[in-house]
Scaffold this motif. Structure first.
Motif, short mmCIF file in Angstrom:
data_model
loop_
_atom_site.label_atom_id
_atom_site.label_comp_id
_atom_site.label_asym_id
_atom_site.label_seq_id
_atom_site.Cartn_x
_atom_site.Cartn_y
_atom_site.Cartn_z
N PRO A 83 0.80 -1.22 0.00
CA PRO A 83 0.00 0.00 0.00
C PRO A 83 0.84 1.28 0.00
O PRO A 83 2.04 1.26 0.27
CB PRO A 83 -0.78 -0.12 1.31
CG PRO A 83 0.18 -0.82 2.22
CD PRO A 83 0.99 -1.76 1.35
N PHE A 84 0.18 2.39 -0.29
CA PHE A 84 0.77 3.71 -0.10
C PHE A 84 -0.30 4.63 0.47
O PHE A 84 -1.50 4.43 0.23
CB PHE A 84 1.36 4.27 -1.40
CG PHE A 84 0.41 4.33 -2.57
CD1 PHE A 84 -0.36 5.46 -2.81
CD2 PHE A 84 0.31 3.25 -3.44
CE1 PHE A 84 -1.22 5.51 -3.88
CE2 PHE A 84 -0.55 3.30 -4.52
CZ PHE A 84 -1.32 4.43 -4.75
N SER A 85 0.12 5.62 1.26
CA SER A 85 -0.86 6.46 1.96
C SER A 85 -0.30 7.84 2.24
O SER A 85 0.89 8.01 2.54
CB SER A 85 -1.25 5.79 3.29
OG SER A 85 -2.06 6.65 4.07
N ILE A 86 -1.18 8.83 2.14
CA ILE A 86 -0.87 10.18 2.61
C ILE A 86 -1.35 10.36 4.04
O ILE A 86 -0.78 11.10 4.82
CB ILE A 86 -1.54 11.23 1.69
CG1 ILE A 86 -0.81 11.30 0.34
CG2 ILE A 86 -1.55 12.62 2.32
CD1 ILE A 86 -1.45 12.25 -0.65
N GLU A 87 -2.40 9.64 4.42
CA GLU A 87 -3.10 9.87 5.68
C GLU A 87 -2.55 9.06 6.85
O GLU A 87 -2.76 9.43 8.00
CB GLU A 87 -4.59 9.54 5.49
CG GLU A 87 -5.27 10.41 4.44
CD GLU A 87 -6.70 9.99 4.17
OE1 GLU A 87 -7.17 9.01 4.81
OE2 GLU A 87 -7.36 10.63 3.34
N LYS A 88 -1.86 7.95 6.58
CA LYS A 88 -1.47 7.05 7.66
C LYS A 88 -0.03 6.59 7.50
O LYS A 88 0.43 6.29 6.40
CB LYS A 88 -2.40 5.83 7.68
CG LYS A 88 -2.14 4.86 8.82
CD LYS A 88 -3.16 3.73 8.82
CE LYS A 88 -2.90 2.77 9.98
NZ LYS A 88 -3.89 1.67 10.01
N LYS A 89 0.69 6.51 8.61
CA LYS A 89 2.02 5.92 8.61
C LYS A 89 1.89 4.41 8.51
O LYS A 89 1.23 3.78 9.35
CB LYS A 89 2.77 6.31 9.89
CG LYS A 89 4.18 5.75 9.95
CD LYS A 89 4.90 6.19 11.22
CE LYS A 89 6.30 5.58 11.28
NZ LYS A 89 7.02 5.98 12.51
N LEU A 90 2.48 3.83 7.51
CA LEU A 90 2.33 2.40 7.24
C LEU A 90 3.55 1.62 7.71
O LEU A 90 4.67 2.12 7.71
CB LEU A 90 2.12 2.18 5.74
CG LEU A 90 0.89 2.85 5.10
CD1 LEU A 90 0.92 2.66 3.59
CD2 LEU A 90 -0.39 2.30 5.70
N HIS A 91 3.32 0.36 8.09
CA HIS A 91 4.41 -0.52 8.48
C HIS A 91 5.09 -1.13 7.26
O HIS A 91 6.19 -1.67 7.35
CB HIS A 91 3.88 -1.64 9.39
CG HIS A 91 3.31 -1.13 10.67
ND1 HIS A 91 4.09 -0.48 11.62
CD2 HIS A 91 2.05 -1.15 11.16
CE1 HIS A 91 3.32 -0.13 12.65
NE2 HIS A 91 2.09 -0.51 12.39
N MET A 92 4.40 -1.04 6.11
CA MET A 92 4.99 -1.51 4.85
C MET A 92 4.43 -0.68 3.72
O MET A 92 3.24 -0.38 3.69
CB MET A 92 4.66 -2.99 4.64
CG MET A 92 5.29 -3.56 3.37
SD MET A 92 4.95 -5.32 3.21
CE MET A 92 5.85 -5.67 1.70
#
Length: 301
Positions: A83-92
């Protein structure tokens, strides 16, 4: 290596099309007139891109898109999903923080890939595009310096948030390629000052209500440019005091300028296809630019 952009129209007719790396940027309420106004049919068509993949394949997707995220849970999806996100810090995957794009791998390693201030592209939609591209470049082991150097040279294309004219403190933006509601959402979101919005065209089963929060916050007037404007007017008449309609680009431009004042932005972002009054979005955008330039050429004379 082949890089393909595949539309839902093409996927409708696919029975076994498989991509080794697939990227889905979003799924929005678009083209629903083609899908019996049933968004589930449209979602299924788009997700064929992932459904036909195998375990050894990779799917890169927008975590922030609830329709996409829920759709992936509904169907049997076999590839590795990144995944990719502007809103959430991702673990991957990739995420956005402090004006920087970070890449997080499964082994808890993270590194800064790109400072968003180093690129010329404007708006969250472009950040999403860049993040997806960065993930794919990592998968393919493309040199980081080469990727950053290339992205930093990108300029906005014609008819896509094209800042083409500025006079008397007023900015004119041609975003005629924004033929669905989601594109208009990102256009509005990326502009700071008050906006006079030129919207309308051939409706594709749009739901305009997702624009309401941004309209309330940023838009001072709406000009509906199309043969049938009732749906747009009904959607916004309770929140925008000034709504006009016309079937003439010349009149639309002149209306917008009359409503504008110093610091405003006049934005053509239709949310609809252009086939009611124009051949396509290019003709519509070019006509907009032509009418703006003619207006001020005559004033100067």
């Amino acid at each position: 290596m082949y890089v393909l952009e595949v539309s839902s129209f093409q996927l409708d007719d696919c029975l076994n099309f498989r991509s080794n790396i697939a990227v889905i940027l979003n799924i929005t309420r678009d083209h629903l007139n083609r899908y019996d106004n049933n968004i589930d049919k449209y979602i299924h068509s788009k997700l064929k891109l992932a459904i036909f993949q195998k375990k050894e394949d990779i799917l890169v997707y927008n975590y922030d898109d609830p329709i996409l995220r829920e759709g992936l849970m509904k169907y049997a999806i076999h590839p590795q999903c990144i995944p990719f996100s502007i809103e959430k810090k991702l673990h991957m995957g990739a995420y956005f923080k402090d004006d920087k794009i970070w890449i997080q791998s499964g082994n808890k390693k993270k590194f800064k890939f790109l400072n968003i201030k180093d690129i010329l592209l404007i708006g969250h939609h472009n950040i999403y595009n860049v993040m997806a591209s960065l993930i794919v470049s990592q998968i393919l082991n493309i040199d980081k310096k080469f990727v950053i150097n290339t992205i930093s040279k990108f300029k906005p294309m014609k008819h896509r948030m094209e800042y083409f004219f500025h006079i008397n403190g007023i900015t004119f933006i041609n975003d005629s390629k924004a033929t669905n509601v989601n594109s208009v959402f990102y256009a509005l979101d990326s502009i700071k000052g008050p906006i006079i919005l030129i919207i309308g065209g051939y409706d594709k089963g749009n739901d305009y209500h997702e624009l309401i929060p941004l309209l309330k916050k940023k838009v001072k007037a709406i000009i509906c440019l199309g043969r049938k404007n009732k749906k747009i007017i009904k959607s916004f008449e309770k929140i925008i005091d000034c709504i006009e309609e016309t079937q003439s680009m010349r009149e639309a431009v002149r209306m917008a300028y009359r409503f504008s004042s110093y610091g405003d932005c006049i934005l053509l972002s239709p949310a609809c296809s252009s086939f009611d009054l124009f051949k396509d979005y290019k003709e519509k955008g070019n006509k907009f630019k032509q009418e703006v330039k003619e207006l001020f050429t005559k004033k100067m004379k």
